[in-house]
Design a protein around this motif. Sequence first.
Motif, short mmCIF file in Angstrom:
data_model
loop_
_atom_site.label_atom_id
_atom_site.label_comp_id
_atom_site.label_asym_id
_atom_site.label_seq_id
_atom_site.Cartn_x
_atom_site.Cartn_y
_atom_site.Cartn_z
N ALA A 231 0.81 -1.20 0.22
CA ALA A 231 -0.04 -0.20 0.04
C ALA A 231 0.80 1.20 -0.02
CB ALA A 231 -1.05 -0.20 1.17
N PRO A 232 0.40 2.41 -0.60
CA PRO A 232 1.17 3.42 -0.40
C PRO A 232 1.55 4.08 1.04
CG PRO A 232 -0.87 3.97 -1.80
CD PRO A 232 -0.93 2.51 -1.08
N GLU A 233 2.65 4.67 1.07
CA GLU A 233 3.32 4.74 2.52
C GLU A 233 2.13 5.65 3.31
OE1 GLU A 233 6.97 7.21 4.65
OE2 GLU A 233 6.58 7.60 2.38
N GLY A 234 2.09 5.30 4.56
CA GLY A 234 0.90 6.00 5.42
C GLY A 234 -0.32 4.90 5.67
N ARG A 235 -0.54 3.87 4.84
CA ARG A 235 -1.58 3.08 4.68
C ARG A 235 -0.95 1.81 5.18
NH1 ARG A 235 -5.07 4.09 -0.79
NH2 ARG A 235 -5.13 6.30 -0.70
N ARG A 236 -2.13 0.87 5.84
CA ARG A 236 -1.71 -0.38 6.13
C ARG A 236 -1.66 -1.28 5.12
NH1 ARG A 236 -2.99 -2.01 11.51
NH2 ARG A 236 -3.61 -3.75 10.66
N PRO A 237 -0.90 -2.23 5.03
CA PRO A 237 -0.67 -3.37 3.97
C PRO A 237 -2.07 -3.80 3.48
CG PRO A 237 1.06 -3.77 5.48
CD PRO A 237 0.25 -2.56 6.06
N GLY A 238 -2.55 -3.95 2.49
CA GLY A 238 -3.57 -4.47 1.85
C GLY A 238 -4.71 -3.51 1.61
N GLU A 239 -4.38 -2.30 2.17
CA GLU A 239 -5.20 -0.96 1.89
C GLU A 239 -5.23 -0.24 0.77
OE1 GLU A 239 -6.39 0.24 6.54
OE2 GLU A 239 -4.79 1.39 5.28
N GLY A 240 -4.19 -0.73 0.03
CA GLY A 240 -3.91 -0.10 -1.40
C GLY A 240 -4.13 -1.09 -2.45
N ASP A 241 -3.52 -0.92 -3.56
CA ASP A 241 -3.64 -1.60 -4.63
C ASP A 241 -2.44 -2.45 -5.15
OD1 ASP A 241 -6.37 -0.96 -5.60
OD2 ASP A 241 -5.72 1.02 -6.10
N GLY A 242 -1.30 -2.48 -4.25
CA GLY A 242 -0.03 -3.24 -4.20
C GLY A 242 0.81 -2.46 -5.12
N SER A 243 2.08 -2.99 -5.25
CA SER A 243 2.96 -2.23 -5.91
C SER A 243 3.74 -3.43 -6.70
CB SER A 243 3.91 -1.58 -4.92
OG SER A 243 4.67 -2.87 -4.15
N VAL A 244 4.62 -2.87 -7.60
CA VAL A 244 5.49 -3.70 -8.60
C VAL A 244 6.91 -3.17 -8.66
CG1 VAL A 244 4.42 -2.76 -10.34
CG2 VAL A 244 5.34 -4.90 -10.66
N LEU A 245 7.90 -3.96 -8.31
CA LEU A 245 9.28 -3.66 -8.63
C LEU A 245 9.51 -3.86 -9.99
CD1 LEU A 245 8.78 -4.45 -5.38
CD2 LEU A 245 11.38 -4.40 -5.55
N THR A 246 9.74 -3.13 -10.85
CA THR A 246 9.82 -3.26 -12.36
C THR A 246 11.33 -3.38 -12.74
OG1 THR A 246 9.65 -0.76 -12.45
CG2 THR A 246 7.55 -2.11 -12.33
N GLY A 247 12.35 -3.14 -11.94
CA GLY A 247 13.62 -3.49 -12.48
C GLY A 247 13.69 -2.22 -13.55
N ASP A 248 14.45 -2.61 -14.88
CA ASP A 248 14.60 -1.75 -15.90
C ASP A 248 13.41 -1.79 -16.97
OD1 ASP A 248 16.87 -1.14 -14.71
OD2 ASP A 248 18.15 -1.33 -16.17
N THR A 249 12.28 -2.51 -16.68
CA THR A 249 11.29 -2.71 -17.52
C THR A 249 10.37 -1.44 -17.82
OG1 THR A 249 11.18 -5.16 -17.15
CG2 THR A 249 9.43 -3.86 -18.16
N VAL A 250 10.16 -0.94 -16.42
CA VAL A 250 9.69 0.54 -16.54
C VAL A 250 10.44 1.28 -15.57
CG1 VAL A 250 7.66 1.83 -15.71
CG2 VAL A 250 7.44 -0.27 -16.83
N LEU A 251 10.90 2.54 -15.94
CA LEU A 251 11.77 3.38 -15.31
C LEU A 251 11.07 4.52 -14.43
CD1 LEU A 251 14.66 4.01 -17.92
CD2 LEU A 251 14.67 2.12 -16.13
N GLY A 252 11.69 5.18 -13.58
CA GLY A 252 10.90 6.33 -12.97
C GLY A 252 10.83 7.39 -13.76
N ARG A 253 11.49 7.45 -14.83
CA ARG A 253 11.41 8.61 -15.86
C ARG A 253 12.03 8.18 -17.12
NH1 ARG A 253 15.40 11.06 -12.64
NH2 ARG A 253 17.36 11.42 -13.72
N GLY A 254 11.28 8.58 -18.41
CA GLY A 254 12.10 8.28 -19.47
C GLY A 254 11.45 6.72 -19.99
N THR A 255 12.02 6.32 -20.78
CA THR A 255 11.98 4.83 -21.50
C THR A 255 13.22 4.12 -21.44
OG1 THR A 255 12.49 5.73 -23.55
CG2 THR A 255 10.14 5.98 -22.92
N THR A 256 12.96 2.78 -21.44
CA THR A 256 14.22 1.66 -21.11
C THR A 256 14.70 1.43 -22.65
OG1 THR A 256 15.01 -0.19 -20.16
CG2 THR A 256 12.93 -0.31 -21.42
#
Length: 265
Positions: free
Chosen positions: A139-164
């Motif tokens: 869950a987003p910071e400040g919420r309890r686990p399970g109260e959000g929509d999850g998260s995904v660690l994307t490696g270099d498949t999706v970057l924080g900015r720009g394109t891989t």
Amino acid sequence: MSEESPRRTTALTRRLTAPNPGPMTLDGTNSWLIGSPGQQDVVVVDPGPADRGHLTALAAAGRTVLTLVTHRHGDHTGAVADFHALTGAPVRAFLPEFCRDADPLRDGETIEAAGCRIRVLHTPGHTSDSVCFHLPDDAPEGRRPGEGDGSVLTGDTVLGRGTTMLDHPDGALGDYLRSLHRLAVLGRAIVLPAHADVREHVEEVCEELLEHRMDRLAEVREALRVLGRAATLEAITDRIYTDVPPHVLPAARRSVGAQLAYLGF
């Protein structure tokens, strides 16, 4: 110098960025720590380059029970041997050569460690061995686990900015497009990339990236129309990437090579 301690990013994750900024690594390679609140056990994703300060800070952030690797590139795997020696924790990757005291990752498996569920998604395209890790209970910071929509660690498949970059011929555009569609199904999951900052709503991010790739393909087709089907990879890249610094051109050429292969050239 490495950051002194990891920074909380979501209910189940913290981030520590390695001191290796550059044109391909952006702000540096993000190492991720996964663990249920209140637990000492952590799973480390991508120990990063072999920087002693970075590894020491990672090891001090909890009791590492497992190390996971998103893909083979050296800024993610350079520290595998040193971190394994430092923590004794098994290492799992899609490719067996990066594993230590453990089996390779399997697409679709669910790992239970450090009080968390970690779902493995094989997402080739950037490289053939790229994987992402879905945390359905995050869950987003400040919420309890399970109260959000999850998260995904994307490696270099999706970057924080720009394109891989597509590391052609190992990386393939067809694979990458299918991987983006697969990640888009995760809906509003938070994107935790290996480079740059957190992004919201993986479905929207993947839709933007898919549109960008279609635009690039149109540019390649136009370059072939103007330059001729016998045009060199270098000529096509120079026509499309007019504002790219010289040191980034090799990566641009690999991506153009992947696009040409996708088009049957």
